[in-house]
Every structure is written in structure tokens, then in C-alpha cells.
Scaffold this active site. Structure first.
Site, PDB file in Angstrom:
ATOM      1  N   TYR A  29       0.843  -1.186   0.000  1.00  0.00           N
ATOM      2  CA  TYR A  29       0.000   0.000   0.000  1.00  0.00           C
ATOM      3  C   TYR A  29       0.885   1.246   0.000  1.00  0.00           C
ATOM      4  O   TYR A  29       1.395   1.661   1.040  1.00  0.00           O
ATOM      5  CB  TYR A  29      -0.913   0.028   1.236  1.00  0.00           C
ATOM      6  CG  TYR A  29      -1.950  -1.068   1.292  1.00  0.00           C
ATOM      7  CD1 TYR A  29      -2.341  -1.770   0.156  1.00  0.00           C
ATOM      8  CD2 TYR A  29      -2.551  -1.421   2.506  1.00  0.00           C
ATOM      9  CE1 TYR A  29      -3.288  -2.773   0.222  1.00  0.00           C
ATOM     10  CE2 TYR A  29      -3.505  -2.421   2.580  1.00  0.00           C
ATOM     11  CZ  TYR A  29      -3.868  -3.098   1.441  1.00  0.00           C
ATOM     12  OH  TYR A  29      -4.812  -4.099   1.506  1.00  0.00           O
ATOM     13  N   GLY A  39     -16.959   2.675  -0.160  1.00  0.00           N
ATOM     14  CA  GLY A  39     -17.553   3.931   0.291  1.00  0.00           C
ATOM     15  C   GLY A  39     -18.910   4.233  -0.301  1.00  0.00           C
ATOM     16  O   GLY A  39     -19.626   5.105   0.188  1.00  0.00           O
ATOM     17  N   ALA A  72     -23.733   6.305   1.049  1.00  0.00           N
ATOM     18  CA  ALA A  72     -24.749   7.147   0.399  1.00  0.00           C
ATOM     19  C   ALA A  72     -24.315   8.606   0.326  1.00  0.00           C
ATOM     20  O   ALA A  72     -25.150   9.504   0.291  1.00  0.00           O
ATOM     21  CB  ALA A  72     -26.098   7.007   1.106  1.00  0.00           C
TER      22      ALA A  72
END
Length: 333
Positions: free
Chosen positions: A56, A215, A219
Site C-alpha cells: 500500500y 464507500g 450514500a
């Protein structure tokens, strides 16, 4: 914060923190000072489970996230569980935003990886060490044998498999007991639910990555949402396209309706749904924001009855959804 047990004896916060997005795949790396403070806040909130990996990072600093996590959590090392991963690198010659993965779990590569991860994390042991992806050229039994040696040497205390199937889990567990698998799981990605019986049979935990569908299930995104074209994987994920957002309107409406009834947010309901499905399931949503960190932690306090979960599952079975990002493709080396 509530706590759960992975495998036989690894106690972690019921909601963990996926740290990847601080360094990788969600735009340019976040500010180091801000993320160091965020990780300290997470510990104060009761988070004890932090997830990273040796890959990462960025082309300039491929190991950015392990270095960040190790330095930030050093003052709290005796209070936290750190998970990291070995066994892949990226095909940097690819022009794709989401570059293909090249698996490599040869024993000598694992040995070099664990030593380097220990140095970057500034620790004498790794609490949970995952094979990031299966290597078609190295039998999982051979990998499990190396894990057994590393446990005996005290360099790791538990190990796991990421994006694993049932056959791989059984073969690995027979050599060296697997503490947890880390597979994708969300309301939009339920294909690994078929593993629940074998996990229960073998007493293996399930760590759910991308529990909010990268994610989307918060909403917070709409047709006009924009993402950095070259550094943010969401720019090529189907659920974030205008067409995908439109297809998923019924899904988001369902989640918002449940959230209103529980005085919660859509993201909290999405996490609570999986927490209420299985007691050995631990989601690890990622974030760069303190308010989202608090929101995610609060999901562990939301109760859904067995009947409510069953009704939600039936609705998810029948509701129209777009495709959802299913992971990065692997290439053979």
C-alpha cells in the site's frame, strides 16, 4: 467499542480500521501529520484492529502505509493488533489505474517480506499476517509451513488468507491453523457468504474489507461525484459511474429507510447488517476523516434483529444493483 474474537484467541475491536486509503488507491496520499493524529484518535475511540500491507503505497514510496501505521501506532503498540500482508506486487508497466497484481509467495520472498515489514512497522512481531493473494505456483501447504515456522520464531502470532476459497482454506488450515480470512464483503458483494459454514466448522474469523463497497454504501456519492483519474480507483469502479448510481437508487433508498428507523446513517446500517449476521465477522472500513471514524465505530452499537437481517437479505436478493468493483485482477509472473 465492542470487541470480537477471530479464530481461537485474537481479540479485536468489532469494527477495525483499514488504513490502505491513507496512502493508496483513493487519490494522492493524505497528509502524514493528519493521518498520524487520526490513528491516535482511533485508539482513543477504542479501535484496536489496524490493517495495512507491504504494497500500500505509491510508485515513489511503495511501502508508505506500513511506515505510516508503524510510526503512528508505536506509542500504543501494546494496545493494538496490527495486520499486514505479503505475497503480491503490482505490475508497474501497466497503464491501468488499477494495476494488475503479480502474486509471489515463494518461501524466500515471504522471509524477506516479513523482515522488511517488521522493520517498517517498528515492531518485533506481526499480530496477523495474511497471504494477500494465492500464488498458483506455490502450494498453499508450503505457505502454511512457512507461517508455522514464523509463529515458532515469534515473528508473527497469527496468520490468515485474503480472497480465499473453501478448498484453499481447508488445505491451509490442515497444516497451520488459520485465524482469519480477509475477503471482500458488503451488501453489494455477498458471494463469499457460502464460506460461512466452513469458517464456523474450523473456528476461523472473517475480516470484511470494502464493507461499504468502497464507500458507495455511505450514500455520500452521486452522479456528479468526481475522482482523481490516475490515482483514485473509484474513477474506474462501476458503482460510481452515473449509470451505476442510477441503477443503485433502490438499494440506497432501502438503506436510508432502515437508517431512519434506527436513527443511524446509511453507512452504519450497512456495517451493522454484517455485524449482526455473524459474531466472528469484523468489518474494516477505511477513512481519512475523524467524523467518519466515529460514525463507523458507532455501527457496533446498532442492533438489528435476526428477523430484520433476514428481511434485508431477501430484499438484497431481489433488488436491482449495478455491478460492483470485485477486486484487482492477478497475472501470473
Amino acid at each position: 467499542m465492542q470487541y470480537r474474537t477471530l479464530g481461537e484467541d485474537l481479540t479485536v475491536s468489532a469494527v477495525g480500521l483499514g488504513c490502505m486509503g491513507m496512502s493508496h488507491a483513493y487519490g494522492a496520499p493524505a497528509d502524514k501529520k493528519e493521518m498520524t493524529e487520526l490513528l491516535a484518535e482511533a485508539v482513543d475511540m477504542g479501535y484496536t484492529f489496524f490493517d495495512t500491507a507491504e504494497v500500500y503505497g505509491t510508485p515513489e514510496n511503495p511501502h508508505h502505509n506500513e511506515e505510516l501505521v508503524g510510526e503512528a501506532l508505536r506509542p500504543y503498540r501494546d494496545k493494538v493488533v496490527i495486520a499486514t500482508k505479503f505475497g503480491i506486487y503490482f505490475d508497474m508497466e501497466s497503464k491501468q489505474v488499477n494495476k494488475p497484481l503479480l502474486p509471489d509467495s515463494r518461501p524466500e520472498v515471504i522471509r524477506a517480506s516479513v523482515e522488511n515489514s517488521l522493520k517498517r512497522l517498528g515492531t518485533d512481531h506481526i499480530d496477523l499476517y495474511y497471504q494477500h493473494r494465492a500464488d498458483p505456483f506455490v502450494p498453499v501447504e508450503e505457505v502454511a509451513g512457512v507461517m508455522q515456522e514464523l509463529i515458532r520464531e515469534g515473528k508473527i502470532t497469527h496468520w490468515g488468507l485474503s480472497e480465499a476459497d473453501e478448498e484453499t482454506i481447508r488445505r491451509a488450515h490442515a497444516v497451520c491453523p488459520v485465524t482469519a480470512i480477509q475477503n471482500r464483503y458488503s451488501m453489494m458483494a455477498r458471494w463469499y457468504e457460502k464460506l460461512f459454514p466452513v469458517l464456523e466448522e474450523q473456528h476461523i474469523g472473517y475480516v470484511a474489507f470494502s464493507p461499504l463497497a468502497n464507500g458507495f454504501l455511505s450514500a455520500k456519492y452521486g452522479k456528479d461525484s468526481k475522482f482523481e483519474a490516475n490515482t483514485d480507483y473509484r474513477s474506474v469502479m462501476p458503482q460510481f459511474t452515473p449509470e451505476g448510481v442510477e441503477q443503485n437508487e433502490k438499494l440506497l433508498k432501502l438503506i436510508r429507510t432502515v437508517a431512519e428507523g434506527k436513527h443511524a446513517t446509511p453507512g452504519q446500517v450497512s456495517l451493522a447488517w454484517m455485524l449482526c449476521k455473524k459474531p466472528y465477522l469484523v468489518p474494516i472500513p477505511g477513512t481519512r476523516k475523524a467524523d467518519r471514524l466515529r460514525e463507523n465505530a458507532g455501527a457496533a452499537d446498532i442492533e438489528l434483529t435476526e428477523k430484520e437481517v433476514e428481511i434485508l437479505d431477501k430484499q438484497l436478493d431481489s433488488i436491482e444493483m449495478s455491478d460492483v468493483f470485485g477486486g484487482t485482477a492477478c497475472k501470473c509472473r
